[in-house]
Design a protein around this motif. Structure first.
Motif, PDB file in Angstrom:
ATOM      1  N   PHE A   1       0.818  -1.203   0.000  1.00  0.00           N
ATOM      2  CA  PHE A   1       0.000   0.000   0.000  1.00  0.00           C
ATOM      3  C   PHE A   1       0.858   1.263   0.000  1.00  0.00           C
ATOM      4  O   PHE A   1       0.652   2.165  -0.801  1.00  0.00           O
ATOM      5  CB  PHE A   1      -0.928   0.002   1.221  1.00  0.00           C
ATOM      6  N   PHE A   2       1.848   1.357   0.893  1.00  0.00           N
ATOM      7  CA  PHE A   2       2.622   2.581   1.009  1.00  0.00           C
ATOM      8  C   PHE A   2       3.518   2.819  -0.201  1.00  0.00           C
ATOM      9  O   PHE A   2       3.948   3.942  -0.444  1.00  0.00           O
ATOM     10  CB  PHE A   2       3.460   2.575   2.299  1.00  0.00           C
ATOM     11  N   ASP A   3       3.775   1.786  -0.967  1.00  0.00           N
ATOM     12  CA  ASP A   3       4.556   1.971  -2.181  1.00  0.00           C
ATOM     13  C   ASP A   3       3.823   2.867  -3.170  1.00  0.00           C
ATOM     14  O   ASP A   3       4.436   3.517  -4.015  1.00  0.00           O
ATOM     15  CB  ASP A   3       4.861   0.619  -2.845  1.00  0.00           C
ATOM     16  N   ASP A   4       2.491   2.939  -3.057  1.00  0.00           N
ATOM     17  CA  ASP A   4       1.712   3.749  -3.978  1.00  0.00           C
ATOM     18  C   ASP A   4       1.906   5.237  -3.740  1.00  0.00           C
ATOM     19  O   ASP A   4       1.556   6.063  -4.580  1.00  0.00           O
ATOM     20  CB  ASP A   4       0.220   3.418  -3.847  1.00  0.00           C
ATOM     21  N   LEU A   5       2.451   5.605  -2.571  1.00  0.00           N
ATOM     22  CA  LEU A   5       2.661   7.007  -2.265  1.00  0.00           C
ATOM     23  C   LEU A   5       3.880   7.579  -2.971  1.00  0.00           C
ATOM     24  O   LEU A   5       4.051   8.788  -3.048  1.00  0.00           O
ATOM     25  CB  LEU A   5       2.817   7.202  -0.747  1.00  0.00           C
TER      26      LEU A   5
ATOM     27  N   PHE B   1       8.992  11.268  -6.978  1.00  0.00           N
ATOM     28  CA  PHE B   1       8.228  12.289  -6.289  1.00  0.00           C
ATOM     29  C   PHE B   1       7.233  11.643  -5.337  1.00  0.00           C
ATOM     30  O   PHE B   1       6.895  10.475  -5.477  1.00  0.00           O
ATOM     31  CB  PHE B   1       7.491  13.204  -7.276  1.00  0.00           C
ATOM     32  N   GLU B   2       6.793  12.421  -4.364  1.00  0.00           N
ATOM     33  CA  GLU B   2       5.809  11.953  -3.384  1.00  0.00           C
ATOM     34  C   GLU B   2       4.418  12.395  -3.817  1.00  0.00           C
ATOM     35  O   GLU B   2       4.208  13.557  -4.166  1.00  0.00           O
ATOM     36  CB  GLU B   2       6.116  12.521  -1.999  1.00  0.00           C
ATOM     37  N   GLU B   3       3.471  11.477  -3.778  1.00  0.00           N
ATOM     38  CA  GLU B   3       2.097  11.768  -4.148  1.00  0.00           C
ATOM     39  C   GLU B   3       1.303  12.193  -2.906  1.00  0.00           C
ATOM     40  O   GLU B   3       1.394  11.565  -1.851  1.00  0.00           O
ATOM     41  CB  GLU B   3       1.454  10.521  -4.767  1.00  0.00           C
ATOM     42  N   LEU B   4       0.544  13.288  -3.043  1.00  0.00           N
ATOM     43  CA  LEU B   4      -0.313  13.743  -1.952  1.00  0.00           C
ATOM     44  C   LEU B   4      -1.366  12.689  -1.638  1.00  0.00           C
ATOM     45  O   LEU B   4      -1.953  12.096  -2.540  1.00  0.00           O
ATOM     46  CB  LEU B   4      -1.001  15.051  -2.337  1.00  0.00           C
ATOM     47  N   SER B   5      -1.583  12.427  -0.367  1.00  0.00           N
ATOM     48  CA  SER B   5      -2.642  11.518   0.045  1.00  0.00           C
ATOM     49  C   SER B   5      -3.500  12.200   1.105  1.00  0.00           C
ATOM     50  O   SER B   5      -3.041  13.074   1.826  1.00  0.00           O
ATOM     51  CB  SER B   5      -2.061  10.210   0.605  1.00  0.00           C
ATOM     52  N   ALA B   6      -4.772  11.836   1.173  1.00  0.00           N
ATOM     53  CA  ALA B   6      -5.702  12.434   2.126  1.00  0.00           C
ATOM     54  C   ALA B   6      -5.501  11.801   3.493  1.00  0.00           C
ATOM     55  O   ALA B   6      -6.258  10.950   3.927  1.00  0.00           O
ATOM     56  CB  ALA B   6      -7.138  12.242   1.653  1.00  0.00           C
ATOM     57  N   PHE B   7      -4.470  12.243   4.182  1.00  0.00           N
ATOM     58  CA  PHE B   7      -4.110  11.637   5.456  1.00  0.00           C
ATOM     59  C   PHE B   7      -3.608  12.698   6.423  1.00  0.00           C
ATOM     60  O   PHE B   7      -2.414  12.889   6.582  1.00  0.00           O
ATOM     61  CB  PHE B   7      -3.035  10.568   5.235  1.00  0.00           C
ATOM     62  N   PRO B   8      -4.516  13.474   7.045  1.00  0.00           N
ATOM     63  CA  PRO B   8      -4.088  14.447   8.048  1.00  0.00           C
ATOM     64  C   PRO B   8      -3.352  13.752   9.183  1.00  0.00           C
ATOM     65  O   PRO B   8      -3.627  12.593   9.496  1.00  0.00           O
ATOM     66  CB  PRO B   8      -5.408  15.061   8.540  1.00  0.00           C
ATOM     67  N   SER B   9      -2.440  14.487   9.815  1.00  0.00           N
ATOM     68  CA  SER B   9      -1.667  13.886  10.907  1.00  0.00           C
ATOM     69  C   SER B   9      -2.570  13.507  12.074  1.00  0.00           C
ATOM     70  O   SER B   9      -2.286  12.571  12.806  1.00  0.00           O
ATOM     71  CB  SER B   9      -0.581  14.855  11.383  1.00  0.00           C
ATOM     72  N   GLN B  10      -3.678  14.265  12.251  1.00  0.00           N
ATOM     73  CA  GLN B  10      -4.629  13.965  13.325  1.00  0.00           C
ATOM     74  C   GLN B  10      -6.034  14.067  12.747  1.00  0.00           C
ATOM     75  O   GLN B  10      -6.647  15.130  12.775  1.00  0.00           O
ATOM     76  CB  GLN B  10      -4.464  14.934  14.497  1.00  0.00           C
ATOM     77  N   PRO B  11      -6.534  12.982  12.181  1.00  0.00           N
ATOM     78  CA  PRO B  11      -7.851  13.028  11.543  1.00  0.00           C
ATOM     79  C   PRO B  11      -8.915  13.589  12.475  1.00  0.00           C
ATOM     80  O   PRO B  11      -8.992  13.234  13.647  1.00  0.00           O
ATOM     81  CB  PRO B  11      -8.130  11.561  11.198  1.00  0.00           C
ATOM     82  N   GLY B  12      -9.729  14.490  11.935  1.00  0.00           N
ATOM     83  CA  GLY B  12     -10.797  15.083  12.723  1.00  0.00           C
ATOM     84  C   GLY B  12     -10.398  16.340  13.455  1.00  0.00           C
ATOM     85  O   GLY B  12     -11.262  17.068  13.948  1.00  0.00           O
ATOM     86  N   THR B  13      -9.100  16.645  13.567  1.00  0.00           N
ATOM     87  CA  THR B  13      -8.689  17.848  14.269  1.00  0.00           C
ATOM     88  C   THR B  13      -7.925  18.806  13.371  1.00  0.00           C
ATOM     89  O   THR B  13      -7.669  19.922  13.756  1.00  0.00           O
ATOM     90  CB  THR B  13      -7.798  17.507  15.476  1.00  0.00           C
ATOM     91  N   VAL B  14      -7.546  18.381  12.196  1.00  0.00           N
ATOM     92  CA  VAL B  14      -6.774  19.215  11.284  1.00  0.00           C
ATOM     93  C   VAL B  14      -7.575  19.427  10.009  1.00  0.00           C
ATOM     94  O   VAL B  14      -8.062  18.462   9.424  1.00  0.00           O
ATOM     95  CB  VAL B  14      -5.417  18.562  10.957  1.00  0.00           C
ATOM     96  N   PRO B  15      -7.745  20.669   9.551  1.00  0.00           N
ATOM     97  CA  PRO B  15      -8.532  20.900   8.334  1.00  0.00           C
ATOM     98  C   PRO B  15      -7.835  20.329   7.102  1.00  0.00           C
ATOM     99  O   PRO B  15      -6.611  20.370   7.007  1.00  0.00           O
ATOM    100  CB  PRO B  15      -8.636  22.425   8.259  1.00  0.00           C
ATOM    101  N   PRO B  16      -8.603  19.816   6.143  1.00  0.00           N
ATOM    102  CA  PRO B  16      -8.021  19.213   4.938  1.00  0.00           C
ATOM    103  C   PRO B  16      -7.641  20.258   3.909  1.00  0.00           C
ATOM    104  O   PRO B  16      -8.025  20.174   2.729  1.00  0.00           O
ATOM    105  CB  PRO B  16      -9.156  18.309   4.447  1.00  0.00           C
ATOM    106  N   GLU B  17      -6.886  21.276   4.306  1.00  0.00           N
ATOM    107  CA  GLU B  17      -6.638  22.417   3.437  1.00  0.00           C
ATOM    108  C   GLU B  17      -5.726  22.121   2.258  1.00  0.00           C
ATOM    109  O   GLU B  17      -5.647  22.928   1.328  1.00  0.00           O
ATOM    110  CB  GLU B  17      -6.065  23.581   4.257  1.00  0.00           C
TER     111      GLU B  17
END
Length: 220
Positions: free
Chosen positions: A2-6, A19-35
């Protein structure tokens, strides 16, 4: 894996580019806006939150997300100490000892009774007793701040999205001579704005164990 896909590689002639691909993974889900991948809904609320003789703390808009709001604070000063510390940064990065904390104090009270404050302890999480009463934690985090001795911009993020009803903000900065003041915001416009968010990369890779944290729920 899975992490190879990043991580991806593109062949550019004889030299591959990694290059690194952006993933929808906030460091603290629910407390950090997905900006990094969402444009928030904007609520043009401007008002004074608390004011002293030489310092004023104001609100210059609210950014609404599917799972929370970001309050954009602006701190104004009409005089700065000289010599001495000249930063208007409102929050100390050190754990207060024996109540000796010179930070701005800020709290939020939701219409359903949930409450969070900067005076609880470092990180400002909801106390354990309240977590048992309300399974969906109310959290408060401060974002990046910047400014000079006379103007400072500071964001504060509240999660989750407030329910309908008054959102009561209490602000004070005793060390700077700013007395406590309460401000009520109407959350109807805030919740309406959360429906206006634009997801820039709908096909972003999402970690399966955190999938629910990134789904766009209906604010209701």
């Amino acid at each position: 894996m899975f992490f190879d896909d990043l991580w991806m590689t593109e062949e550019l002639g004889d030299c591959p580019e990694v290059f690194e691909e952006l993933s929808a993974f906030p460091s603290q889900p629910g407390t950090v806006p997905p900006e990094r991948w969402v444009l928030p809904g904007i609520v043009p609320i401007t008002c004074t939150l608390a004011q002293g003789e030489h310092i004023c703390v104001a609100l210059n808009g609210v950014r609404s997300w599917p799972s929370g709001i970001t309050l954009d604070l602006v701190i104004f000063a009409r005089r700065a100490p000289w010599p001495g510390p000249r930063s208007l940064a409102p929050f100390s990065h050190q754990v207060p000892q024996d109540g000796d904390d010179r930070s701005l104090t800020f709290s939020a009270l939701y219409a359903d009774g949930r409450h969070v404050s900067t005076t609880e302890h470092t990180g400002w999480p909801l106390p354990r007793a309240r977590k048992r009463a309300f399974p969906e934690d109310l959290t408060l985090r401060y974002g990046v701040g910047a400014g000079d001795p006379f103007l400072y911009r500071q964001s504060l993020h509240l999660s989750p999205l407030p329910p309908l009803g008054p959102l009561t903000l209490t602000t004070a900065w005793p060390d700077r001579g700013v007395p406590e003041n309460r401000t009520e915001l109407d959350t109807a416009a805030i919740r309406d704005a959360a429906r206006q968010v634009v997801e820039i990369w709908p096909d972003l890779l999402k970690l399966p164990s955190q999938e629910a944290a990134y789904e766009f729920g209906n604010p209701g």
